[in-house]
Design a protein around this motif. Structure first.
Motif, PDB file in Angstrom:
ATOM      1  N   GLY A   1       0.261  -5.364   4.728  1.00 48.87           N
ATOM      2  CA  GLY A   1       1.014  -6.703   4.710  1.00 48.87           C
ATOM      3  C   GLY A   1       1.190  -6.811   6.191  1.00 48.87           C
ATOM      4  N   VAL A   2       1.766  -5.817   7.041  1.00 46.26           N
ATOM      5  CA  VAL A   2       2.060  -6.169   8.331  1.00 46.26           C
ATOM      6  C   VAL A   2       0.496  -6.226   9.179  1.00 46.26           C
ATOM      7  N   GLU A   3      -0.361  -5.686   8.802  1.00 44.41           N
ATOM      8  CA  GLU A   3      -1.783  -6.098   9.526  1.00 44.41           C
ATOM      9  C   GLU A   3      -2.297  -7.212   8.958  1.00 44.41           C
ATOM     10  N   LEU A   4      -2.212  -7.755   7.770  1.00 46.51           N
ATOM     11  CA  LEU A   4      -2.376  -9.178   7.493  1.00 46.51           C
ATOM     12  C   LEU A   4      -1.599  -9.801   8.369  1.00 46.51           C
ATOM     13  N   GLY A   5      -0.178 -10.099   8.676  1.00 47.06           N
ATOM     14  CA  GLY A   5       0.530 -10.823   9.297  1.00 47.06           C
ATOM     15  C   GLY A   5       0.120 -10.691  10.922  1.00 47.06           C
ATOM     16  N   LEU A   6      -0.528  -9.626  11.201  1.00 48.52           N
ATOM     17  CA  LEU A   6      -0.912  -9.610  12.778  1.00 48.52           C
ATOM     18  C   LEU A   6      -2.424 -10.162  12.978  1.00 48.52           C
ATOM     19  N   GLY A   7      -2.923 -10.478  11.647  1.00 42.15           N
ATOM     20  CA  GLY A   7      -4.457 -11.113  11.951  1.00 42.15           C
ATOM     21  C   GLY A   7      -5.245 -10.159  11.994  1.00 42.15           C
ATOM     22  N   ARG A   8      -4.928  -8.828  11.713  1.00 38.91           N
ATOM     23  CA  ARG A   8      -5.912  -7.810  11.666  1.00 38.91           C
ATOM     24  C   ARG A   8      -6.397  -7.663  10.164  1.00 38.91           C
ATOM     25  N   HIS A   9      -7.563  -8.278  10.072  1.00 38.56           N
ATOM     26  CA  HIS A   9      -7.833  -8.463   8.550  1.00 38.56           C
ATOM     27  C   HIS A   9      -8.739  -7.276   7.904  1.00 38.56           C
ATOM     28  N   PHE A  10      -9.458  -6.714   8.952  1.00 44.16           N
ATOM     29  CA  PHE A  10     -10.255  -5.554   8.259  1.00 44.16           C
ATOM     30  C   PHE A  10      -9.201  -4.483   8.077  1.00 44.16           C
ATOM     31  N   ALA A  11      -8.314  -4.202   8.923  1.00 44.24           N
ATOM     32  CA  ALA A  11      -7.254  -3.381   8.803  1.00 44.24           C
ATOM     33  C   ALA A  11      -6.350  -3.461   7.623  1.00 44.24           C
ATOM     34  N   CYS A  12      -6.027  -4.704   7.299  1.00 38.43           N
ATOM     35  CA  CYS A  12      -5.378  -4.962   6.139  1.00 38.43           C
ATOM     36  C   CYS A  12      -6.293  -4.518   4.764  1.00 38.43           C
ATOM     37  N   ALA A  13      -7.636  -5.031   4.906  1.00 38.90           N
ATOM     38  CA  ALA A  13      -8.389  -4.600   3.771  1.00 38.90           C
ATOM     39  C   ALA A  13      -8.660  -3.078   3.509  1.00 38.90           C
ATOM     40  N   ASP A  14      -8.797  -2.562   4.714  1.00 42.18           N
ATOM     41  CA  ASP A  14      -8.813  -1.116   4.886  1.00 42.18           C
ATOM     42  C   ASP A  14      -7.502  -0.254   4.088  1.00 42.18           C
ATOM     43  N   TYR A  15      -6.400  -0.703   4.455  1.00 38.64           N
ATOM     44  CA  TYR A  15      -5.234  -0.351   3.601  1.00 38.64           C
ATOM     45  C   TYR A  15      -5.017  -0.580   2.323  1.00 38.64           C
ATOM     46  N   CYS A  16      -5.518  -1.859   2.030  1.00 37.37           N
ATOM     47  CA  CYS A  16      -5.586  -2.003   0.622  1.00 37.37           C
ATOM     48  C   CYS A  16      -6.586  -0.951  -0.176  1.00 37.37           C
ATOM     49  N   ASN A  17      -7.674  -0.818   0.386  1.00 36.31           N
ATOM     50  CA  ASN A  17      -8.442   0.380  -0.285  1.00 36.31           C
ATOM     51  C   ASN A  17      -7.781   1.693  -0.256  1.00 36.31           C
ATOM     52  N   GLN A  18      -7.054   1.976   0.686  1.00 35.66           N
ATOM     53  CA  GLN A  18      -6.369   3.329   0.749  1.00 35.66           C
ATOM     54  C   GLN A  18      -5.359   3.252  -0.384  1.00 35.66           C
ATOM     55  N   VAL A  19      -4.562   2.117  -0.553  1.00 31.74           N
ATOM     56  CA  VAL A  19      -3.562   1.900  -1.604  1.00 31.74           C
ATOM     57  C   VAL A  19      -4.214   2.097  -3.095  1.00 31.74           C
ATOM     58  N   ALA A  20      -5.188   1.642  -3.403  1.00 26.73           N
ATOM     59  CA  ALA A  20      -6.038   1.684  -4.454  1.00 26.73           C
ATOM     60  C   ALA A  20      -6.463   3.304  -4.799  1.00 26.73           C
ATOM     61  N   GLU A  21      -6.864   3.910  -3.636  1.00 27.44           N
ATOM     62  CA  GLU A  21      -7.233   5.476  -3.761  1.00 27.44           C
ATOM     63  C   GLU A  21      -6.327   6.148  -4.169  1.00 27.44           C
ATOM     64  N   LYS A  22      -5.123   6.105  -3.283  1.00 26.74           N
ATOM     65  CA  LYS A  22      -3.881   6.899  -3.210  1.00 26.74           C
ATOM     66  C   LYS A  22      -3.303   6.755  -4.538  1.00 26.74           C
ATOM     67  N   ALA A  23      -2.954   5.486  -5.105  1.00 22.04           N
ATOM     68  CA  ALA A  23      -2.519   5.102  -6.265  1.00 22.04           C
ATOM     69  C   ALA A  23      -3.183   5.763  -7.527  1.00 22.04           C
ATOM     70  N   ALA A  24      -4.427   5.775  -7.654  1.00 23.92           N
ATOM     71  CA  ALA A  24      -5.338   6.500  -8.613  1.00 23.92           C
ATOM     72  C   ALA A  24      -5.202   8.008  -8.483  1.00 23.92           C
ATOM     73  N   GLN A  25      -5.419   8.525  -7.164  1.00 28.03           N
ATOM     74  CA  GLN A  25      -5.155   9.768  -7.013  1.00 28.03           C
ATOM     75  C   GLN A  25      -3.830  10.524  -7.630  1.00 28.03           C
ATOM     76  N   ALA A  26      -2.851   9.641  -7.393  1.00 31.34           N
ATOM     77  CA  ALA A  26      -1.546   9.971  -7.887  1.00 31.34           C
ATOM     78  C   ALA A  26      -1.342  10.059  -9.261  1.00 31.34           C
ATOM     79  N   VAL A  27      -2.214   9.249 -10.038  1.00 28.89           N
ATOM     80  CA  VAL A  27      -2.151   9.367 -11.407  1.00 28.89           C
ATOM     81  C   VAL A  27      -3.257  10.578 -11.872  1.00 28.89           C
ATOM     82  N   SER A  28      -4.131  10.731 -11.060  1.00 27.29           N
ATOM     83  CA  SER A  28      -5.053  12.108 -11.340  1.00 27.29           C
ATOM     84  C   SER A  28      -4.141  13.129 -11.375  1.00 27.29           C
ATOM     85  N   LEU A  29      -3.275  13.249 -10.135  1.00 26.54           N
ATOM     86  CA  LEU A  29      -2.416  14.756 -10.102  1.00 26.54           C
ATOM     87  C   LEU A  29      -1.640  14.485 -11.224  1.00 26.54           C
ATOM     88  N   LEU A  30      -1.015  13.528 -11.857  1.00 27.48           N
ATOM     89  CA  LEU A  30      -0.172  13.429 -12.806  1.00 27.48           C
ATOM     90  C   LEU A  30      -0.913  14.053 -14.094  1.00 27.48           C
TER      91      LEU A  30
END
Length: 195
Positions: free
Chosen positions: A87-116
């Motif tokens: 969200g911060v990256e989106l606000g700063l206009g760093r659109h790829f950084a925003c998309a990259d962090y969104c990718n990381q959110v999805a990966e880490k959220a899914a991996q958290a489910v995997s760990l559980l």
């Protein structure tokens, strides 16, 4: 003096709202007394990650005995931090950084489910849809994860020079990627925080 929490120091008495607040806001680390004791913490080795990847069986809804709740909560907290950073990256206009962090959110959220569910992270090759399938995400969540797959830096920079990264993703697109990441995050939150 350590920060007191409504659970009186017993990690088994923590309610879901308090747990979510701790994950999203953190705790005061001024004293080790504020940290709950770690029970049966497992170390994940690279060998265990590669050896145990399998699809989640929806009929097996209970967390297996080998599930890693502490690891899942930690990785879920990282996903929450990455969502805020996106969200911060989106606000700063760093659109790829925003998309990259969104990718990381999805990966880490899914991996958290995997760990559980499995007690280890699931092996995958940057295809978030495939990761979603491995951890038992519903089809609509897998579709959201597929939207975010192209934004792993290694994949994205293969076709786009770094200096052009923010120009090829519009603010509107980056905002839609935030929505996809939020949907994946909410799906994982329902699983991880109810364990």
């Amino acid at each position: 003096m350590s920060q007191m929490h409504p659970n009186k120091g017993d990690p088994d008495d923590i309610d879901q709202d308090e747990l979510e607040r701790l994950l999203l806001q953190g705790v005061d680390n001024s004293s080790d007394e504020s940290r709950p004791p770690v029970k049966d913490q497992k170390t994940v080795s690279p060998q265990s990650i590669y050896a145990g990847a399998r699809s989640y069986n929806r009929e097996d809804e209970e967390t297996p005995a080998g599930g890693d709740l502490q690891g899942a909560l930690g990785l879920f907290a990282e996903a929450a931090q990455d969502l805020a950073t996106a969200g911060v990256e989106l606000g700063l206009g760093r659109h790829f950084a925003c998309a990259d962090y969104c990718n990381q959110v999805a990966e880490k959220a899914a991996q958290a489910v995997s760990l559980l569910r499995f007690g280890h992270q699931s092996m995958y090759n940057h295809d978030l849809r495939a990761l979603g399938e491995l951890v038992g995400a519903p089809e609509e969540i897998q579709a959201e994860m597929a939207i975010l797959t192209p934004f792993h830096p290694e994949t994205f920079y293969a076709n786009t020079p770094p200096e052009e990264a923010d120009e090829v993703i519009s603010a509107k697109q980056a905002s839609s990627y935030m929505q996809s990441a939020r949907r994946v995050f909410r799906w994982a939150r329902a699983i991880v925080l109810s364990a």
